[in-house]
Design a protein around this motif. Structure first.
Motif, PDB file in Angstrom:
ATOM      1  N   TRP A 239      23.308  -0.540  14.962  1.00 48.48           N
ATOM      2  CA  TRP A 239      23.841  -0.356  16.308  1.00 48.48           C
ATOM      3  C   TRP A 239      25.320  -0.020  16.341  1.00 48.48           C
ATOM      4  O   TRP A 239      25.781   0.680  17.237  1.00 48.48           O
ATOM      5  CB  TRP A 239      23.517  -1.570  17.196  1.00 48.48           C
ATOM      6  N   GLN A 242      26.488   3.795  16.360  1.00 54.31           N
ATOM      7  CA  GLN A 242      26.271   4.628  17.542  1.00 54.31           C
ATOM      8  C   GLN A 242      27.584   4.916  18.276  1.00 54.31           C
ATOM      9  O   GLN A 242      28.573   4.192  18.128  1.00 54.31           O
ATOM     10  CB  GLN A 242      25.286   3.943  18.489  1.00 54.31           C
ATOM     11  N   PRO A 245      28.042   1.341  20.848  1.00 51.95           N
ATOM     12  CA  PRO A 245      27.152   0.269  20.395  1.00 51.95           C
ATOM     13  C   PRO A 245      26.645  -0.602  21.539  1.00 51.95           C
ATOM     14  O   PRO A 245      25.537  -1.142  21.467  1.00 51.95           O
ATOM     15  CB  PRO A 245      28.029  -0.532  19.428  1.00 51.95           C
ATOM     16  N   PHE A 248      23.182  -0.580  24.094  1.00 52.08           N
ATOM     17  CA  PHE A 248      21.960  -1.366  23.864  1.00 52.08           C
ATOM     18  C   PHE A 248      20.692  -0.558  24.150  1.00 52.08           C
ATOM     19  O   PHE A 248      19.798  -1.014  24.859  1.00 52.08           O
ATOM     20  CB  PHE A 248      21.973  -2.643  24.715  1.00 52.08           C
ATOM     21  N   ASP A 249      20.635   0.638  23.563  1.00 47.52           N
ATOM     22  CA  ASP A 249      19.481   1.528  23.785  1.00 47.52           C
ATOM     23  C   ASP A 249      18.699   1.658  22.480  1.00 47.52           C
ATOM     24  O   ASP A 249      19.109   2.405  21.582  1.00 47.52           O
ATOM     25  CB  ASP A 249      19.968   2.894  24.263  1.00 47.52           C
ATOM     26  N   PRO A 250      17.557   0.964  22.346  1.00 49.48           N
ATOM     27  CA  PRO A 250      16.810   1.024  21.089  1.00 49.48           C
ATOM     28  C   PRO A 250      15.946   2.271  20.948  1.00 49.48           C
ATOM     29  O   PRO A 250      15.371   2.489  19.874  1.00 49.48           O
ATOM     30  CB  PRO A 250      15.934  -0.230  21.170  1.00 49.48           C
TER      31      PRO A 250
END
Length: 389
Positions: A239, A242, A245, A248-250
């Motif tokens: 994470w 990114q 971070p 919080f997009d999985p």
């Protein structure tokens, strides 16, 4: 040039010297008052606020900027990772071996470098090791192996087991002439002299804080040349790699456009707090001063070894920081030194003595005295000078 008074002032900031002669920075740097304060500052924020992530992330960015300045890079070219292995693995995962398959490295690399690249064989990599000639690897030996099928040349600056210093400039030129990338592992040297990754024309540079950068274990830094970053997509990720971070997009990968794309999980915040004071201390001493002092200590010990007829694994003209002396029983010799409150280490048949800015000529004299009293444990050179075979 640092004066004796300045060296003693520096030494006084490392509590271990109140009871020991510490000559094992090649394994772990001594703990300074400044680094201890950094750790205490982290604990204070934790006590006071519980989870002050905004504060911690500011410190995280400060560490990135401080290290970038330390090696003449930009912050966007720096990844903060938990170990050199983590950084190297990220790069390895981003490379493919379709057009170029060869990885060429010297046999003096630290094991993790060999292990990581050997693991890429299942992805098509062909790993070849450049043979040593005694305790050195001439640059010409790389020239014989690096070709248009070579993808990357991992290169250690200083060998952990004998103190040999690679011909970085020459080997980098050989690699780049063939169109190959160069990754310099500077773990065994960074913090002992000025570093300029731009002047060295490196593609990747990796080091950790626990040795000559005077910090704790559990933190490392990796430089990635900015022109390469966008073309490399690591599959070892997380994470913090990114762009944001905290989105919080999985379900989507949005890698940072900077070298942060080579990071992974949550940063080691306590070690970030401890790392920055180490950089600041070294810069305050003056890296040219640190380099010159280490050179003098190194040459003094090598001269003492020569006078005693001890065979050295380290070249006679070494500038340090690591001096390795050949022993019949290196483990026993480390014990003999410990009996005199001298901390050193060994690898195979070599006694490792490593110097930093806090060591003195008196330290060298103490070591020489122990060597003289235990000459039966040393491998002697009949010619009375260091041999590298």
């Amino acid at each position: 040039m640092l004066t004796d008074k300045q060296i003693q002032e520096i030494r006084s900031r490392f509590r271990i010297f109140q009871r020991k002669i510490y000559l094992n920075t090649c394994s772990q740097g001594a703990l300074s008052d400044a680094v201890q304060t950094g750790l205490e500052n982290y604990i204070a924020t934790w006590h006071a606020q519980g989870s002050p992530w905004d504060t911690w992330m500011d410190r995280y960015d400060e560490a990135r900027a401080a290290f970038a300045q330390f090696i003449n890079a930009t912050p966007d070219e720096i990844a903060i990772v938990t170990s050199a292995s983590a950084g190297i693995n990220g790069v390895a995962s981003a490379l493919n071996f379709r057009d170029r398959k060869k990885i060429v490295m010297g046999e003096f690399e630290f094991p993790t470098m060999g292990h990581i690249w050997l693991a890429q064989r299942v992805r098509g990599a062909e790993v070849q090791f450049v043979k040593a000639e005694g305790n050195s690897i001439p640059a010409v030996n790389y020239e014989e192996m690096v070709d248009r099928n070579t993808l990357i040349v991992p290169l250690t600056r200083v060998c952990f087991k004998n103190g040999f210093r690679s011909e970085v400039k020459a080997i980098t030129q050989i690699a780049h002439h063939a169109g190959a990338l160069v990754m310099l592992d500077d773990y065994q040297d960074c913090g002992t002299r000025p570093v300029d990754v731009k002047a060295m024309d490196l593609d990747f540079f990796v080091t950790g804080t626990l040795k000559y950068l005077l910090g704790p274990p559990g933190l490392a830094f990796m430089y990635v040349r900015k022109e390469l970053i966008s073309s490399l997509v690591p599959t070892v990720t997380g994470w913090f790699a990114q762009t944001n971070p905290f989105a919080f997009d999985p379900q989507h990968i949005d890698l940072s456009p900077t070298a942060r794309r080579f990071e992974s999980g949550s940063p080691s915040v306590p070690n970030v707090y401890a790392a920055v004071p180490g950089f600041e201390m070294l810069r305050g001493f003056g890296m040219e001063n640190v380099e010159g002092h280490i050179r003098r200590l190194t040459q003094s010990l090598l001269n003492s070894a020569r006078d005693l007829g001890i065979r050295t694994k380290t070249p006679a003209d070494s500038v340090g920081p690591l001096v390795v002396l050949q022993c019949k029983d290196s483990t026993l010799l480390v014990q003999k030194l410990a009996e005199r409150d001298i901390t050193a280490s060994n690898r195979h048949d070599g006694l490792r003595i490593s110097f930093h800015v806090y060591n003195t000529m008196d330290d060298v004299k103490e070591v020489a005295e122990v060597l003289k009293k235990n000459i039966d444990l040393m491998v002697l050179d009949p010619a009375g000078v260091g041999s590298y075979d």
